[in-house]
Design a protein around this motif. Structure first.
Motif, short mmCIF file in Angstrom:
data_model
loop_
_atom_site.label_atom_id
_atom_site.label_comp_id
_atom_site.label_asym_id
_atom_site.label_seq_id
_atom_site.Cartn_x
_atom_site.Cartn_y
_atom_site.Cartn_z
N LYS A 249 44.61 39.36 83.38
CA LYS A 249 44.42 40.43 82.39
C LYS A 249 43.92 39.87 81.07
O LYS A 249 43.06 40.45 80.40
CB LYS A 249 45.74 41.18 82.18
N GLU A 252 40.33 39.07 81.39
CA GLU A 252 39.53 40.28 81.38
C GLU A 252 39.27 40.78 79.96
O GLU A 252 38.17 41.21 79.62
CB GLU A 252 40.24 41.37 82.20
N THR A 253 40.31 40.71 79.11
CA THR A 253 40.13 41.16 77.72
C THR A 253 39.12 40.29 76.97
O THR A 253 38.33 40.78 76.16
CB THR A 253 41.46 41.16 76.96
N ASP A 256 35.61 41.07 78.35
CA ASP A 256 35.14 42.38 77.88
C ASP A 256 34.40 42.25 76.55
O ASP A 256 33.42 42.97 76.31
CB ASP A 256 36.30 43.35 77.73
N LYS A 259 30.92 41.01 77.47
CA LYS A 259 30.14 42.06 78.12
C LYS A 259 29.69 43.13 77.14
O LYS A 259 28.61 43.71 77.29
CB LYS A 259 30.95 42.70 79.25
N ALA A 260 30.53 43.41 76.14
CA ALA A 260 30.19 44.43 75.15
C ALA A 260 29.27 43.91 74.06
O ALA A 260 28.86 44.67 73.17
CB ALA A 260 31.48 44.98 74.52
#
Length: 442
Positions: A249, A252-253, A256, A259-260
């Motif tokens: 997790k 993933e943060t 992200d 990716k953004a």
């Protein structure tokens, strides 16, 4: 008559072929910057058994021809460091160091277009070889640039050193790490250092002012062994899988953000699973009806220079491997995020660092352009030098070149290589002529 004509034709063709062959051989035997680069590339210094004797012999020959002094230092037997020196006219000023490494990663020959240790040069000028980009190119370019400067009568104000170190691809622990901590390194009185960078697919040169720090983390869980059919609280595998989920997790943060488009890969903390180890071995693999008493996972963490190491370790101790769940952790590698003065390990790229301005001007003087300075995604030997408070820039002048570090079919175009020599001529002359800095640490 026809037979005579045929023989005469064959004779003419044989002469033409012989002349072409001789011309090609002469061309290959020419002593040029390109052929010297190819010779250096053909010396196999790939792991696991790099040949360090041959490249140092080659480099010493080049140094003698140019008129550089040399010495070889060994902190670990069989892993030499070569140091070449061009004395400046003012020995009171801190010196400049240009670093590169002798070793490179292995290559799977069968997956290459041309043999990886042949330094094959195609008709359109692509030189295929392991190490062409990482980083034997700069090791030769330094010498070629100095040779050209000497031929024009240039005399440096500051002393210039060139170092060739072993074991960078294994972490630099038996190479630059020991060198940077030595009295020999301290005696160099360094004011500024340049090390390797990476290629740029665009028309700008990339430059790196910092890099992420590796932490190699091993998490272990313990629990009561028992029958595979029974449910237990706090079993080793259960506890480890809770940690795996939490770490996933967190990963993933961080991802992200990338990716953004809010952060580059090198500006976040990456954590990647490397291995999982558990189970009770048997002759048929593992005992399936028995829950193991121990389980282990390995992770490769990379922390950006501004990360808080104390906060990261607190997260590991309290969330990822808490003792209340019968868990422990160790670091196989734990690099520093702060230098000897407690500052983040980064080289300033603003007016507080005059070396940055001099370097930038020197590159632009050759018509080159610098991309936005970056934090390197991985690690180099630069981190050992920055940790001592000495400014370092990572730079390999390779524009319009795909990044092929550790990839199959690594190559460098001959014109890009030659342009790099021109760039280093400007950089070396500008840095070694700079009078403004007298302190070692900025």
């Amino acid at each position: 008559m026809a037979v005579s004509y045929l023989l005469w034709t064959l004779f003419i063709f044989s002469i033409i072929f012989s002349l072409q062959s001789n011309s090609q051989e002469q061309q290959e035997e020419e002593d040029t910057p390109i052929t010297r680069f190819q010779k250096y590339l053909r010396i196999n210094t790939a792991h696991p058994n790099p040949n360090y004797t041959a490249p140092i012999s080659f480099l010493l020959d080049q140094a003698r021809l140019i008129g550089l002094t040399s010495r070889t230092i060994e902190f670990v037997p069989g892993k030499p460091i070569l140091l070449l020196t061009w004395l400046g006219s003012n020995l009171n000023l801190p010196s400049i160091l240009f670093n590169s490494h002798l070793d490179y990663v292995p290559a799977e020959s069968e997956k290459w277009i041309h043999p990886p240790f042949s330094a094959h040069r195609t008709i359109d000028g692509l030189i295929y070889a392991r190490g062409a980009q990482d980083d034997k190119c700069i090791g030769v370019q330094y010498l070629e640039a100095i040779k050209n400067l000497k031929s024009r009568g240039f005399s440096p104000l500051r002393t210039i050193h060139i170092s060739y170190v072993p074991e960078e691809e294994l972490g630099g622990f038996d190479g630059m790490m020991k060198f940077a901590a030595s009295s020999e390194f301290k005696d160099l009185n360094l004011g500024f250092v340049m090390d390797e960078g990476q290629a740029s697919p665009g028309d700008e040169f990339r430059v790196f002012y910092g890099e992420r720090t590796p932490w190699h983390l091993v998490i272990r869980a313990e629990g009561i062994p028992g029958h595979g059919a029974k449910l237990y609280d706090n079993s080793a595998m259960e506890n480890l899988m809770k940690s795996v989920e939490l770490i996933s997790k967190f990963r993933e943060t961080q991802f992200d953000l990338v990716k953004a488009g809010k952060a580059a890969n090198s500006e976040v903390i990456s954590v990647n699973p490397v291995y999982l180890k558990a189970g009770t071995p048997s002759t048929n693999g593992f005992v399936m009806n028995m829950q193991p008493s121990e389980a282990e996972a390995g992770y490769d963490l990379r922390l950006h220079p501004m990360a808080d190491p104390n906060l990261m370790e607190k997260r590991i101790a309290e969330e990822w491997a808490p003792s209340i769940r019968n868990m422990t952790y160790i670091f196989k590698v734990k690099g520093n995020l702060r230098d000897n003065l407690g500052r983040p390990i980064m080289t300033p790229i603003d007016d507080s660092n005059p070396w940055w301005f001099i370097f930038k001007q020197a590159v632009e003087a050759t018509g080159g352009k610098l991309a936005k300075p970056e934090v390197l995604l991985s690690t180099t030997d630069s981190r050992f030098i920055r940790a001592m408070g000495i400014p370092v820039l990572g730079f390999s002048p390779m524009s319009n070149t795909p990044v092929l570090v550790h990839d199959h079919n690594e190559f460098l175009r001959d014109t890009v290589f030659m342009k790099g020599i021109e760039v280093y001529e400007s950089v070396i002359s500008a840095l070694s002529s700079f009078e403004g800095v007298s302190a070692q640490v900025i």
